[in-house]
Design an enzyme around this catalytic site. Structure first.
Site, PDB file in Angstrom:
ATOM      1  N   CYS A   1      60.010   7.341 -39.236  1.00 49.62           N
ATOM      2  CA  CYS A   1      59.446   8.672 -38.998  1.00 49.62           C
ATOM      3  C   CYS A   1      58.972   8.805 -37.552  1.00 49.62           C
ATOM      4  CB  CYS A   1      58.318   8.958 -39.995  1.00 49.62           C
ATOM      5  SG  CYS A   1      57.871  10.706 -40.064  1.00 49.62           S
TER       6      CYS A   1
ATOM      7  N   SER B   1      55.424   8.499 -35.724  1.00 47.57           N
ATOM      8  CA  SER B   1      53.980   8.258 -35.757  1.00 47.57           C
ATOM      9  C   SER B   1      53.500   7.931 -34.352  1.00 47.57           C
ATOM     10  CB  SER B   1      53.675   7.084 -36.686  1.00 47.57           C
ATOM     11  OG  SER B   1      52.426   6.518 -36.353  1.00 47.57           O
TER      12      SER B   1
ATOM     13  N   ASP C   1      49.621   8.620 -43.317  1.00 50.21           N
ATOM     14  CA  ASP C   1      49.044   9.948 -43.571  1.00 50.21           C
ATOM     15  C   ASP C   1      47.706   9.805 -44.273  1.00 50.21           C
ATOM     16  OD1 ASP C   1      52.045  10.610 -43.222  1.00 50.21           O
ATOM     17  OD2 ASP C   1      50.940  12.496 -43.037  1.00 50.21           O
TER      18      ASP C   1
ATOM     19  N   ARG D   1      53.194  18.518 -36.618  1.00 49.13           N
ATOM     20  CA  ARG D   1      53.332  17.586 -37.734  1.00 49.13           C
ATOM     21  C   ARG D   1      52.900  16.194 -37.289  1.00 49.13           C
ATOM     22  NH1 ARG D   1      56.457  14.939 -35.780  1.00 49.13           N
ATOM     23  NH2 ARG D   1      56.078  13.491 -37.480  1.00 49.13           N
ATOM     24  N   GLY D   2      52.764  15.291 -38.266  1.00 50.13           N
ATOM     25  CA  GLY D   2      52.176  13.982 -37.981  1.00 50.13           C
ATOM     26  C   GLY D   2      50.675  14.107 -38.224  1.00 50.13           C
ATOM     27  N   ALA D   3      50.129  13.178 -39.017  1.00 47.86           N
ATOM     28  CA  ALA D   3      48.754  13.336 -39.510  1.00 47.86           C
ATOM     29  C   ALA D   3      47.709  13.478 -38.398  1.00 47.86           C
ATOM     30  CB  ALA D   3      48.414  12.152 -40.407  1.00 47.86           C
TER      31      ALA D   3
HETATM   32  C1  RUB Z   1      54.699  12.258 -40.497  1.00 42.01           C
HETATM   33  C2  RUB Z   1      54.410  10.869 -40.918  1.00 42.01           C
HETATM   34  C3  RUB Z   1      53.774   9.960 -39.906  1.00 42.01           C
HETATM   35  C4  RUB Z   1      52.257   9.968 -40.124  1.00 42.01           C
HETATM   36  C5  RUB Z   1      51.524   9.277 -38.995  1.00 42.01           C
HETATM   37  O1  RUB Z   1      55.159  13.060 -41.569  1.00 42.01           O
HETATM   38  O2  RUB Z   1      54.610  10.479 -42.047  1.00 42.01           O
HETATM   39  O3  RUB Z   1      54.232   8.650 -40.072  1.00 42.01           O
HETATM   40  O4  RUB Z   1      51.794  11.299 -40.218  1.00 42.01           O
HETATM   41  O5  RUB Z   1      51.748   9.964 -37.792  1.00 42.01           O
HETATM   42  P1  RUB Z   1      55.509  14.617 -41.285  1.00 42.01           P
HETATM   43  P2  RUB Z   1      50.675   9.891 -36.606  1.00 42.01           P
HETATM   44  O6  RUB Z   1      56.531  14.651 -40.205  1.00 42.01           O
HETATM   45  O7  RUB Z   1      56.010  15.119 -42.597  1.00 42.01           O
HETATM   46  O8  RUB Z   1      54.199  15.281 -40.880  1.00 42.01           O
HETATM   47  O9  RUB Z   1      50.504   8.430 -36.315  1.00 42.01           O
HETATM   48  O10 RUB Z   1      51.333  10.633 -35.466  1.00 42.01           O
HETATM   49  O11 RUB Z   1      49.426  10.522 -37.065  1.00 42.01           O
END
Ligand code: RUB
Length: 330
Positions: free
Chosen positions: A136, A138, A205, A25-27
């Site tokens: 969250c 990120s 995201d 998870r995480g974009a």
């Molecule tokens: C994760 C989320 C993160 C972004 C950025 O949501 O909202 O803030 O994806 O993350 P979920 P990164 O847990 O529902 O996927 O910077 O790691 O890409």
């Protein structure tokens, strides 16, 4: 299961499941995993027919992009990795496989480098003694905070729990490991605690052409509270989270997740008329954003369209929606 799943290597299907179930998870991590899956799928293909290979890769990409709807990093990564397949220079399956595999690797490399650049640009925004609030989990936001700390700035971090999936725990662990001072807070306390916050840094995201940022649910409330107290609100994000689709007015689909993340099955059974809404993301307007930290530099949110045009060109309006919208708002 996708109709062609039997033809995909098990690893591709596993990656898709992990994204859907939020084990990946995480974009940024989702985009990298999708690129890796495309590389694995290309490697595994056994036939000799180029058109069949292209169709197979399209089906793999459909499986991957159907997993989660909101992070544009996913379709962006898939289109970028598969771009060589539309080139007239590719004339055999061997060439096509090699091109996809090398683009998949190049994407992962780019994503890693981008995080490093974001950290370098972003850390300059943080000052010794700052209390930084993040929401969250990120990696882009964390990379900025950690870089500032590694360069000797004494930073304290307020980390929101991030209901309902508690990604704040993951963030806390990552930052504690680096030696930072953490205060884990419920997001309901953000407005009350904002007077003790110097800067907010969150991830994204999707960044829309008008500079609005889609991120974990609750982000826009934090931005509102920061705006009220004139606290700088920064978004750290790779440019592959900028959405070319929004350039032509497409709405970013907001994922709604199951009620079971909020309330027990037992409670739902006891109250059959109870409906639960569990949106996973929200939209922060550009007016609440002080700057977007990208691997290309720090830009004002209203310059998002310029970045999109530079990277993707001026998008052509198509009759088909680029991505399916699966929302349960009932
Ligand atoms: C994760 C989320 C993160 C972004 C950025 O949501 O909202 O803030 O994806 O993350 P979920 P990164 O847990 O529902 O996927 O910077 O790691 O890409």
């Amino acid at each position: 299961m996708h109709e062609d799943a039997h033809r995909f290597p098990a690893q591709v299907y596993e990656i898709a499941c992990k994204i859907r179930e939020m084990k990946i998870r995480g974009a940024g991590r989702i985009a990298k995993a999708a690129a890796e899956a495309l590389g694995v799928a290309a490697e595994d293909y056994k036939g000799e027919d180029l058109e069949d290979f292209k169709m197979y890769m399209v089906n793999v990409s459909k499986l991957l992009t159907s997993t989660r709807p909101t992070a544009v990093s996913l379709p962006n990564a898939v289109s970028w990795v598969l771009k060589p397949l539309s080139s007239p220079d590719i004339s055999s399956v061997q060439e096509a496989k090699a091109a996809v595999k090398s683009r998949a690797k190049a994407f992962v490399h780019y994503a890693d480098q981008a995080l490093r650049k974001i950290a370098e640009f972003g850390e300059k925004l943080l000052t010794d003694g700052d209390t930084v609030l993040t929401h969250c989990n990120s990696l882009a936001a964390i990379s900025v905070i950690v870089e500032a700390f590694r360069r000797g700035k004494n930073i304290q971090v307020f980390v929101t729990e991030t209901r309902p999936k508690y990604q704040g725990y993951i963030t806390s662990e990552m930052l504690l490991k680096e030696g930072l001072r953490i205060r884990l807070i419920p997001e309901t306390s953000v407005r009350y605690l904002m007077k003790r916050v110097d800067k907010v840094v969150v991830g994204a995201d999707t960044v829309a052409a008008n500079g609005a940022v889609v991120n974990k649910i609750g982000t826009s409330l934090i931005a509102l509270a920061a705006h009220e107290k004139a606290v700088d609100f920064f978004v750290a994000t790779e440019t592959f989270k900028f959405s070319p689709y929004t350039f032509i007015g497409d709405i970013v689909p907001i994922e709604f997740r199951p009620p079971s993340e909020i309330v027990s099955e037992e409670f739902l059974k006891m109250h059959p008329r109870l409906k639960v809404l569990n949106p996973a993301f929200d939209v922060t307007p550009p007016d609440f954003i002080s700057g977007i930290i990208t691997e290309l530099g720090i830009i004002p949110p209203k310059s998002a369209a310029i970045i999109i045009e530079e990277i993707y060109g001026r998008p052509v309006i198509s009759m088909e929606s680029p991505r399916g919208v699966e929302e349960d708002t009932s």
